[in-house]
Write a protein that holds these residues in place. Structure first.
Motif, PDB file in Angstrom:
ATOM      1  N   ASP A 119       0.853  -1.187   0.000  1.00 51.36           N
ATOM      2  CA  ASP A 119       0.000   0.000   0.000  1.00 51.36           C
ATOM      3  C   ASP A 119       0.889   1.236   0.000  1.00 51.36           C
ATOM      4  N   GLY A 120       0.434   2.268  -0.703  1.00 51.66           N
ATOM      5  CA  GLY A 120       1.201   3.506  -0.734  1.00 51.66           C
ATOM      6  C   GLY A 120       1.579   3.891  -2.149  1.00 51.66           C
ATOM      7  N   GLU A 121       2.841   4.305  -2.344  1.00 53.20           N
ATOM      8  CA  GLU A 121       3.308   4.717  -3.664  1.00 53.20           C
ATOM      9  C   GLU A 121       4.413   3.793  -4.148  1.00 53.20           C
ATOM     10  N   ALA A 122       4.232   3.262  -5.336  1.00 53.92           N
ATOM     11  CA  ALA A 122       5.270   2.451  -5.956  1.00 53.92           C
ATOM     12  C   ALA A 122       6.094   3.331  -6.887  1.00 53.92           C
ATOM     13  N   VAL A 123       7.376   3.040  -6.961  1.00 54.85           N
ATOM     14  CA  VAL A 123       8.288   3.756  -7.853  1.00 54.85           C
ATOM     15  C   VAL A 123       9.011   2.722  -8.712  1.00 54.85           C
ATOM     16  N   VAL A 124       8.875   2.855 -10.020  1.00 60.12           N
ATOM     17  CA  VAL A 124       9.512   1.921 -10.952  1.00 60.12           C
ATOM     18  C   VAL A 124      10.361   2.724 -11.928  1.00 60.12           C
ATOM     19  N   ARG A 125      11.622   2.338 -12.024  1.00 60.48           N
ATOM     20  CA  ARG A 125      12.529   2.968 -12.980  1.00 60.48           C
ATOM     21  C   ARG A 125      12.530   2.137 -14.262  1.00 60.48           C
ATOM     22  N   ILE A 126      12.121   2.766 -15.336  1.00 66.99           N
ATOM     23  CA  ILE A 126      11.890   2.080 -16.609  1.00 66.99           C
ATOM     24  C   ILE A 126      12.988   2.459 -17.596  1.00 66.99           C
ATOM     25  N   HIS A 127      13.684   1.466 -18.104  1.00 72.03           N
ATOM     26  CA  HIS A 127      14.665   1.713 -19.173  1.00 72.03           C
ATOM     27  C   HIS A 127      13.960   1.500 -20.508  1.00 72.03           C
ATOM     28  N   ASN A 128      13.732   2.602 -21.223  1.00 75.69           N
ATOM     29  CA  ASN A 128      13.146   2.492 -22.555  1.00 75.69           C
ATOM     30  C   ASN A 128      14.258   2.180 -23.551  1.00 75.69           C
ATOM     31  N   THR A 129      14.229   0.973 -24.111  1.00 78.49           N
ATOM     32  CA  THR A 129      15.315   0.542 -24.990  1.00 78.49           C
ATOM     33  C   THR A 129      15.312   1.289 -26.311  1.00 78.49           C
ATOM     34  N   ASN A 130      14.180   1.838 -26.729  1.00 71.17           N
ATOM     35  CA  ASN A 130      14.128   2.580 -27.991  1.00 71.17           C
ATOM     36  C   ASN A 130      14.981   3.833 -27.931  1.00 71.17           C
ATOM     37  N   SER A 131      14.891   4.555 -26.813  1.00 67.74           N
ATOM     38  CA  SER A 131      15.588   5.832 -26.675  1.00 67.74           C
ATOM     39  C   SER A 131      16.851   5.735 -25.839  1.00 67.74           C
ATOM     40  N   GLY A 132      17.005   4.632 -25.094  1.00 64.56           N
ATOM     41  CA  GLY A 132      18.139   4.501 -24.192  1.00 64.56           C
ATOM     42  C   GLY A 132      18.012   5.362 -22.952  1.00 64.56           C
ATOM     43  N   LYS A 133      16.804   5.873 -22.687  1.00 63.63           N
ATOM     44  CA  LYS A 133      16.583   6.775 -21.560  1.00 63.63           C
ATOM     45  C   LYS A 133      15.830   6.068 -20.434  1.00 63.63           C
ATOM     46  N   VAL A 134      15.930   6.669 -19.220  1.00 68.60           N
ATOM     47  CA  VAL A 134      15.233   6.138 -18.050  1.00 68.60           C
ATOM     48  C   VAL A 134      14.042   7.034 -17.722  1.00 68.60           C
ATOM     49  N   ILE A 135      12.910   6.400 -17.453  1.00 70.56           N
ATOM     50  CA  ILE A 135      11.684   7.088 -17.058  1.00 70.56           C
ATOM     51  C   ILE A 135      11.348   6.622 -15.642  1.00 70.56           C
ATOM     52  N   VAL A 136      11.138   7.559 -14.741  1.00 68.87           N
ATOM     53  CA  VAL A 136      10.748   7.210 -13.375  1.00 68.87           C
ATOM     54  C   VAL A 136       9.232   7.325 -13.274  1.00 68.87           C
ATOM     55  N   SER A 137       8.589   6.202 -12.952  1.00 68.66           N
ATOM     56  CA  SER A 137       7.133   6.133 -12.851  1.00 68.66           C
ATOM     57  C   SER A 137       6.733   6.024 -11.385  1.00 68.66           C
ATOM     58  N   ARG A 138       5.819   6.901 -10.958  1.00 62.46           N
ATOM     59  CA  ARG A 138       5.298   6.880  -9.590  1.00 62.46           C
ATOM     60  C   ARG A 138       3.779   6.773  -9.642  1.00 62.46           C
ATOM     61  N   PHE A 139       3.221   5.820  -8.874  1.00 62.14           N
ATOM     62  CA  PHE A 139       1.780   5.596  -8.933  1.00 62.14           C
ATOM     63  C   PHE A 139       1.307   4.963  -7.630  1.00 62.14           C
ATOM     64  N   PRO A 140       0.041   5.187  -7.265  1.00 65.84           N
ATOM     65  CA  PRO A 140      -0.490   4.621  -6.021  1.00 65.84           C
ATOM     66  C   PRO A 140      -0.811   3.142  -6.169  1.00 65.84           C
ATOM     67  N   VAL A 141      -0.607   2.409  -5.077  1.00 72.84           N
ATOM     68  CA  VAL A 141      -0.964   0.992  -5.034  1.00 72.84           C
ATOM     69  C   VAL A 141      -1.770   0.734  -3.766  1.00 72.84           C
ATOM     70  N   ALA A 142      -2.637  -0.270  -3.829  1.00 68.86           N
ATOM     71  CA  ALA A 142      -3.458  -0.637  -2.670  1.00 68.86           C
ATOM     72  C   ALA A 142      -3.700  -2.137  -2.696  1.00 68.86           C
ATOM     73  N   GLU A 143      -3.447  -2.777  -1.574  1.00 67.54           N
ATOM     74  CA  GLU A 143      -3.641  -4.217  -1.428  1.00 67.54           C
ATOM     75  C   GLU A 143      -2.914  -5.003  -2.515  1.00 67.54           C
ATOM     76  N   GLY A 144      -1.707  -4.531  -2.849  1.00 68.44           N
ATOM     77  CA  GLY A 144      -0.860  -5.272  -3.773  1.00 68.44           C
ATOM     78  C   GLY A 144      -1.170  -5.103  -5.239  1.00 68.44           C
TER      79      GLY A 144
END
Length: 389
Positions: A119-144
């Protein structure tokens, strides 16, 4: 004829939808992917409906996303995006989809591919292979599970949802030629109809070329269908896209540029003006900082590709560009309000105070898992080396 079955999830990310696949479920040889992806979505289809596949007949609904373990230490997952042609079998891996990027973190979390709080906020660091760049994604989660309900609305999607914050880190220079591949904020392109047009060619989030609508006989207040129906305008914009591709060093010639449908993006820009969006809602000029009508894979986009919006925000921040010339006086670069066919989209970009480069670009989106199971592909559409199940 036996059909190939692949575990798949169908997801909406922002104003796009895509079939999301795990890399472990795909042929080991990436050379087998294009034919498979075209078959999954129902391409080619000269009727532009993709009825024999999962596609929706327009560029924003003709997409594939592939998720796998990260191949770099500063990211949690690898994400590869494929833009699939509608009327032909072109599958282009040269650019990312910012809208679908919003679904990649929640997909990885829900599939157990990344760790995160229950529960709370998940943070996932995404490596986009097309651009070679990293995108940081933050989003709420609840009960898994990633949240989908919320009160955040985005133009082009009815209703509201849970926000996903995307930070595109160091978004410039995805192809190794700098933020301004030509070295100039403005260049001139000579067109076959005798026009000499001023353009800004920028590589930030996705390689893009921007031109003032007035210079090509266009109008940023009109609906996408009207742009699509103007054959002369569409041909002019495609010629600009192809010539920019060569000028930016992305392709060696216009023939190669024509085959590379995803990049560079081409867009008409214009100053803020009163207009009605696709839902009929009217937007006053005071609610915008500028307008855009972007072409994506040969069709006028019904909203705006998010990578295109981020490129626009970066161009607005980059000196005397065509884009900067359209921005309303006093506009906030962290909250740039863009008039699109589906309403007002707000994006932002920041500079590194030390070197002046674009440090990051941010946008908020929503996403939702729509369906999960298996996608079926006739075996005769596959490469002989691709396994069938």
């Amino acid at each position: 004829m036996k059909q190939h079955r692949i575990p798949a999830v169908f997801m909406r990310g922002g104003t796009s939808k895509a079939v999301v696949l795990k890399r472990s479920d795909l042929p080991a040889e990436e050379a087998d992917w294009p034919a498979l992806f075209a078959a999954i979505l129902g391409s080619p289809d000269p009727h532009k409906r993709q009825l024999d596949g999962m596609g929706g007949g327009i560029s924003s609904l003709s997409k594939i996303c592939v998720i796998g373990p990260s191949t770099r230490p500063d990211a949690d997952i690898d994400y590869t995006f494929a833009q699939v042609g509608v009327v032909d079998e072109t599958v282009d891996f040269s650019g990312n989809c910012g809208n679908m990027s919003s679904a990649m973190g929640p997909f990885a979390y829900d599939e157990g591919l990344v760790a995160g709080p229950r529960d709370g906020e998940a943070v996932v660091r995404i490596h986009n292979t097309n651009s070679g760049k990293v995108i940081v994604s933050r989003f709420p989660v609840a009960e898994g599970e990633a949240e989908v309900s919320g009160d955040f609305a985005i133009p082009g999607v009815h209703g509201t949802g849970a926000p996903v914050a995307l930070d595109f880190l160091d978004p410039s220079d995805t192809f190794g030629r700098g933020a301004l591949p030509s070295g100039h904020p403005v260049d001139r392109l000579e067109l076959s109809d005798g026009r000499s047009v001023r353009v800004t060619m920028i590589d930030a989030a996705v390689p893009s070329v921007f031109v003032a609508a007035a210079d090509v006989g266009g109008n940023t207040c009109v609906h996408p269908e009207e742009i699509d129906a103007d054959d002369a305008l569409m041909a002019r914009l495609e010629e600009i896209r192809q010539r920019a591709s060569v000028a930016m060093g992305l392709t060696p010639d216009r023939d190669a540029a024509a085959r590379r449908i995803a990049t560079p993006k081409v867009a008409m820009v214009g100053p803020a003006a009163d207009y009605a969006d696709l839902s009929g809602e009217c937007h006053a000029a005071a609610t915008q900082d500028l307008q855009i009508r972007m072409i994506s894979a040969g069709q006028a986009h019904r909203a705006v590709p998010i990578t295109g919006a981020l490129a626009l925000a970066s161009a607005a921040l980059t000196g005397e560009t065509v884009v900067a010339g359209c921005v309303s006086e006093g506009a906030d670069p962290l909250n740039l309000r863009i008039g699109t066919p589906s309403g007002i989209v707000t994006v932002g970009a920041t500079r590194d105070p030390d070197d002046g480069k674009i440090a990051s670009a941010r946008i908020l989106r929503t996403q939702r898992r729509l369906m999960e199971g298996q996608v079926h592909v006739p075996a005769d559409r596959l490469s002989p080396s691709a396994p069938t199940a």
